[in-house]
Enzyme design. Structure first.
Site, PDB file in Angstrom:
ATOM      1  N   GLU A 180       0.828  -1.219   0.000  1.00 60.76           N
ATOM      2  CA  GLU A 180       0.000   0.000   0.000  1.00 60.76           C
ATOM      3  C   GLU A 180       0.860   1.267   0.000  1.00 60.76           C
ATOM      4  O   GLU A 180       0.694   2.171   0.828  1.00 60.76           O
ATOM      5  CB  GLU A 180      -0.951  -0.009   1.200  1.00 60.76           C
ATOM      6  CG  GLU A 180      -1.985  -1.120   1.110  1.00 60.76           C
ATOM      7  CD  GLU A 180      -3.009  -1.098   2.234  1.00 60.76           C
ATOM      8  OE1 GLU A 180      -4.123  -1.599   2.027  1.00 60.76           O
ATOM      9  OE2 GLU A 180      -2.701  -0.578   3.322  1.00 60.76           O
ATOM     10  N   GLU A 374      -5.866  -7.865  -1.249  1.00 58.20           N
ATOM     11  CA  GLU A 374      -6.592  -7.622  -0.003  1.00 58.20           C
ATOM     12  C   GLU A 374      -8.020  -7.239  -0.338  1.00 58.20           C
ATOM     13  O   GLU A 374      -8.252  -6.404  -1.212  1.00 58.20           O
ATOM     14  CB  GLU A 374      -5.959  -6.500   0.837  1.00 58.20           C
ATOM     15  CG  GLU A 374      -4.643  -6.828   1.474  1.00 58.20           C
ATOM     16  CD  GLU A 374      -4.158  -5.735   2.423  1.00 58.20           C
ATOM     17  OE1 GLU A 374      -5.016  -5.063   3.044  1.00 58.20           O
ATOM     18  OE2 GLU A 374      -2.943  -5.553   2.526  1.00 58.20           O
TER      19      GLU A 374
END
Length: 483
Positions: A180, A374
């Site tokens: 991320e 995710e």
């Protein structure tokens, strides 16, 4: 809807959130080891002045224990195999390999631990999907060097990456460079190793740190292709489609600019291999001047990533001027409340169609394979008197998102795989809670530190097993199947 025959169904975790053993195996301290548990963590993450010290009298530290995968990995991997996992996304804890981060010689105990984990996965035919750095920067690099603001971290990261590529070249074929990475535009403490001290100082340090990470990422791609020619190495983004609140052109323009900066900037550099045109105006308006060394830009262009991994939990609705009452909650950041969407127990808006939008936006822009690494629902789970856990709400959430994945594949999107987040319950990254559960497997561990660590299969465990066994064709929640 048909999923590709080689589709990588699996689950996702991070070492700092489930591994435990924070002081075992000659492991060093990392950033996550000093973050307190509970909702106070958000204050630490967002507010300036955090000292990166452990205070056991004031706080608890659930990441130190996690769910003890460090000692129970065989038990957990066997459960993943029972579900039929084709892959397992995990991270390597940087400080297990280089406890301080700047050593010349790696820690053999750490290397040997991951050998055992990878061997256990491969025994069951489960492909490891490994994030090189997932909120686990060595604390020494924070305190001694100032985190990713310091260019020296590029060399430390490259050394670490080359060591693990060489060690695991016969065991790991899927890699990602930074977890991320774009989240640091709003919260650099987790991935960059520093907190913003004041509003005026936040721009240049953050984007200079981004530049150092981009260079390090390209050097990792270069090393990976040299050492493991048949491997694939990707970037990893948080992705949240940004909707304009209404058709007011000002709100549409604001939503577009927010999406450019948050969703696309890091991907544009890591996939397209160059700084996008729109960022130049942003740099001018915020007085950002980067220290770019000779050869950096050529390196970015020559060694882009092979695929885009991303997390998807929610979309985001934006308007240029918003009141405090309109504010929504979300993953690191959120806009205003969307009246068409329901929200989770933690206020994250649930938007399955947003995943199809995300897949189309990313694939149209980059034309490289995509990997959803995710996605999931954090919720309070109840253990019934018969010890069953009937998480139909999680099944419904995942079912609706998988359906939209199938629609995106029909749209022409090249999708590699799907690893729902927290396939086994673990510590929440944002709030440091056990009670925010995502898993197919329940772990008897609680926010007050109590619990036996016993693993229990939730209803979703059996449902996901059917999904994998039928390659996504069986998505129905069979009400009486698991009684």
């Amino acid at each position: 809807m048909k999923f590709p025959e080689n589709f990588l169904w699996g689950g996702a975790t991070a070492a700092n959130q489930f591994e435990g053993g924070f002081n075992e195996g000659n492991k060093g301290l990392n950033v996550s080891d000093v973050l307190p548990g509970g909702k106070v963590r958000l204050e630490v993450l967002k507010n300036p002045g955090f000292d990166f010290e452990i205070d056991n009298e004031k706080y608890t530290y659930p990441n130190h224990v996690g769910i003890d995968f460090y000692n129970r990995y065989k038990e957990d991997i066997k459960l993943f195999s029972e579900m039929g996992f084709k892959c397992f996304r995990m991270s390597i804890a940087w400080t297990r390999i280089f406890p301080n981060g700047d050593e010349l010689v790696p820690n053999e105990e750490g290397l040997a631990f991951y050998d055992r984990v990878f061997d256990e996965l491969l025994k069951y035919g489960i492909e490891p999907v490994v994030t090189i750095s997932h909120y686990e920067m060595p604390l020494h690099l924070v305190k001694e060097y100032g985190g990713w603001r310091n260019r020296k971290l590029i060399g430390f990261y490259e050394r670490y990456a080359r060591v693990i590529f060489d060690r695991y070249k016969d065991k790991v074929k899927y890699w990602m460079t930074f977890n991320e990475i774009n989240g640091a535009t709003h919260m650099p403490i987790l991935s960059m190793g520093f907190s913003i001290q004041n509003e005026e100082d936040k721009y240049t340090p953050t984007f200079q740190a981004f530049h150092h990470q981009f260079v390090a990422s390209s050097l990792a791609v270069k090393a990976c292709h040299e050492i493991i020619p048949d491997a694939k190495i990707g970037c990893m983004l948080i992705y949240a489609p940004v909707y304009a609140f209404d058709c007011n052109p000002e709100n549409i323009m604001y939503a577009m600019q927010e999406s450019q900066l948050f969703n696309f900037f890091c991907g544009d550099v890591q996939v397209r291999g160059e700084y996008p045109s729109y960022i130049k105006r942003y740099f001018r308006e915020h007085n950002i001047e980067l220290d770019i060394h000779e050869g950096d830009l050529e390196l970015l262009k020559t060694y882009p990533v092979d695929y885009v991994g991303f997390s998807y939990y929610m979309s985001r609705t934006e308007k240029k001027v918003k009141s405090e009452e309109e504010q929504a909650q979300g993953n690191i950041l959120a806009g205003v409340k969307n009246p068409f969407l329901k929200a989770s127990d933690w206020g994250w808006e649930i938007d399955p169609i947003g995943l199809r939008i995300a897949l189309n936006e990313l694939y149209d822009r980059y034309r490289v394979p995509l990997f959803i690494v995710e996605n999931g629902l954090g919720a309070y789970d109840k253990v019934e008197t018969d010890e069953s856990i009937n998480d139909d709400y999680r099944i419904d959430y995942l079912k609706s998102h998988i359906e939209q994945m199938g629609e995106a594949i029909e749209d022409g999107v090249e999708l590699m795989g799907y690893t729902p987040w927290g396939c086994i319950d673990l510590v929440s990254a944002s709030t440091g809670e056990y009670s925010k559960r995502y898993g197919f497997i329940y772990v008897d561990k609680h926010d007050d530190g109590s619990g036996t660590m016993e693993r229990r299969k939730k209803k979703s465990f059996y449902w996901y097993k059917d999904v994998i066994a039928t390659n996504g064709e069986q998505l129905e929640n069979k009400e009486l199947a698991y009684v």
